[in-house]
Design a protein around this motif. Structure first.
Motif, PDB file in Angstrom:
ATOM      1  N   LEU A 115      57.757  60.446 -21.465  1.00  0.00           N
ATOM      2  CA  LEU A 115      58.723  59.740 -20.617  1.00  0.00           C
ATOM      3  C   LEU A 115      57.984  58.830 -19.630  1.00  0.00           C
ATOM      4  N   ALA A 116      56.902  59.330 -19.051  1.00  0.00           N
ATOM      5  CA  ALA A 116      56.151  58.574 -18.035  1.00  0.00           C
ATOM      6  C   ALA A 116      55.509  57.314 -18.602  1.00  0.00           C
ATOM      7  N   LYS A 117      55.288  57.304 -19.909  1.00  0.00           N
ATOM      8  CA  LYS A 117      54.529  56.217 -20.545  1.00  0.00           C
ATOM      9  C   LYS A 117      55.350  55.458 -21.583  1.00  0.00           C
ATOM     10  N   GLY A 118      56.497  55.994 -21.990  1.00  0.00           N
ATOM     11  CA  GLY A 118      57.160  55.441 -23.179  1.00  0.00           C
ATOM     12  C   GLY A 118      58.529  54.840 -22.957  1.00  0.00           C
ATOM     13  N   PHE A 119      58.947  54.728 -21.693  1.00  0.00           N
ATOM     14  CA  PHE A 119      60.283  54.175 -21.390  1.00  0.00           C
ATOM     15  C   PHE A 119      60.377  52.711 -21.855  1.00  0.00           C
ATOM     16  N   ASP A 120      61.603  52.209 -21.989  1.00  0.00           N
ATOM     17  CA  ASP A 120      61.819  50.813 -22.404  1.00  0.00           C
ATOM     18  C   ASP A 120      61.045  49.885 -21.462  1.00  0.00           C
ATOM     19  N   THR A 121      60.430  48.866 -22.009  1.00  0.00           N
ATOM     20  CA  THR A 121      59.627  47.833 -21.313  1.00  0.00           C
ATOM     21  C   THR A 121      58.261  48.341 -20.843  1.00  0.00           C
ATOM     22  N   SER A 122      57.850  49.526 -21.292  1.00  0.00           N
ATOM     23  CA  SER A 122      56.564  50.065 -20.822  1.00  0.00           C
ATOM     24  C   SER A 122      55.360  49.498 -21.572  1.00  0.00           C
ATOM     25  N   CYS A 123      55.607  48.575 -22.518  1.00  0.00           N
ATOM     26  CA  CYS A 123      54.450  47.963 -23.208  1.00  0.00           C
ATOM     27  C   CYS A 123      54.578  46.433 -23.292  1.00  0.00           C
ATOM     28  N   PRO A 124      54.434  45.749 -22.142  1.00  0.00           N
ATOM     29  CA  PRO A 124      54.376  44.284 -22.187  1.00  0.00           C
ATOM     30  C   PRO A 124      53.111  43.844 -22.932  1.00  0.00           C
ATOM     31  N   ILE A 125      53.240  42.820 -23.736  1.00  0.00           N
ATOM     32  CA  ILE A 125      52.136  42.454 -24.627  1.00  0.00           C
ATOM     33  C   ILE A 125      52.016  40.933 -24.728  1.00  0.00           C
ATOM     34  N   SER A 126      50.769  40.476 -24.847  1.00  0.00           N
ATOM     35  CA  SER A 126      50.537  39.032 -25.045  1.00  0.00           C
ATOM     36  C   SER A 126      50.826  38.664 -26.500  1.00  0.00           C
TER      37      SER A 126
END
Ligand SMILES: O=C([O-])CC(=O)C(=O)O
Ligand SMILES: [Mg+2]
Length: 215
Positions: A115-126
């Motif tokens: 939950l701490a790492k996988g919520f929606d928008t938790s992986c912005p990427i170039s």
């Protein structure tokens, strides 16, 4: 090996490495690991430039973590470290957005970090970075600013475990597939964000991105 173009649509599983820089392990009071610490984010965590980072409901300590992302180019199962770089299809800059308050609670209770790492928008990427733009992934400046102020400024030469070691290690346990993203851990300087903050981050002068934080 298939043509690189197909990896421009990377977006498969996200494998993350924790505490891969001594100074970051130290700033959160964690020991330096003797083997890679791994966790996963769901693919629903990805966002690209133009989309906002959303503070998840109830989180009071959202942190940025800028990381070198490695895009896997071909299927890797049980690969030797000496062969591992052949499985790299390219790179990307990734942000391992972290609900630090939720992670602290999970750590205290021995619970997973999902939950701490996988919520929606938790992986912005170039955007995808061609492999030849980063000839040596073990010597790339990596930086992040919040509202124009530098918060993280490191170099991938300080990684405890190299890209080749990580690919070899991970591939012993689960198969890496074309389009998977490996986030290699963050240097020191993680800090708390608030709604309206503007994050800029980059890898040397190879790529830079900008994302806005929203509540
Ligand atoms: O949350 C943490 O401190 C672990 C992690 O992802 C990192 O070191 O990049
Ligand atoms: Mg991280």
């Amino acid at each position: 090996m298939a043509k690189l173009a197909q990896f421009k649509d990377f977006g498969k599983k996200i494998v993350c490495v924790g505490r891969n820089y001594r100074e970051h392990a130290a700033e959160l009071g964690n020991p330096v690991p003797s083997k890679p610490i791994l966790f996963l984010k769901p693919t629903t965590a990805y966002i690209s430039e133009g989309q906002a980072i959303k503070i998840p409901k109830g989180c009071t300590d959202l942190n940025h973590e800028v990381e070198l992302g490695v895009v896997i180019g071909s299927r890797a199962t049980n690969v030797q470290e000496s062969e591992a770089m052949k499985y790299v299809g390219g790179y990307a800059l990734g942000l391992d957005m972290t609900a630090r308050d939720w992670q602290a609670e999970a750590k205290k209770n021995g619970h997973p970090w999902s939950l701490a790492k996988g919520f929606d928008t938790s992986c912005p990427i170039s955007a995808f970075i061609e492999k030849d733009k980063i000839p040596n992934p073990e010597n790339v400046d990596i930086w992040l600013k919040v509202n124009g102020e530098t918060r993280q400024s490191g170099n991938t030469k300080d990684m405890i475990f190299s890209v080749a070691h990580l690919i070899s290690y991970i591939s012993q346990f689960f198969t890496l597939e074309p389009g998977d993203l490996l986030l290699t851990g963050t240097p020191a300087g993680v800090s708390k964000l608030k709604s309206g903050d503007i994050i800029q981050a980059g890898l040397g002068d190879v790529v830079n991105v900008q994302f806005t934080v929203q509540s």
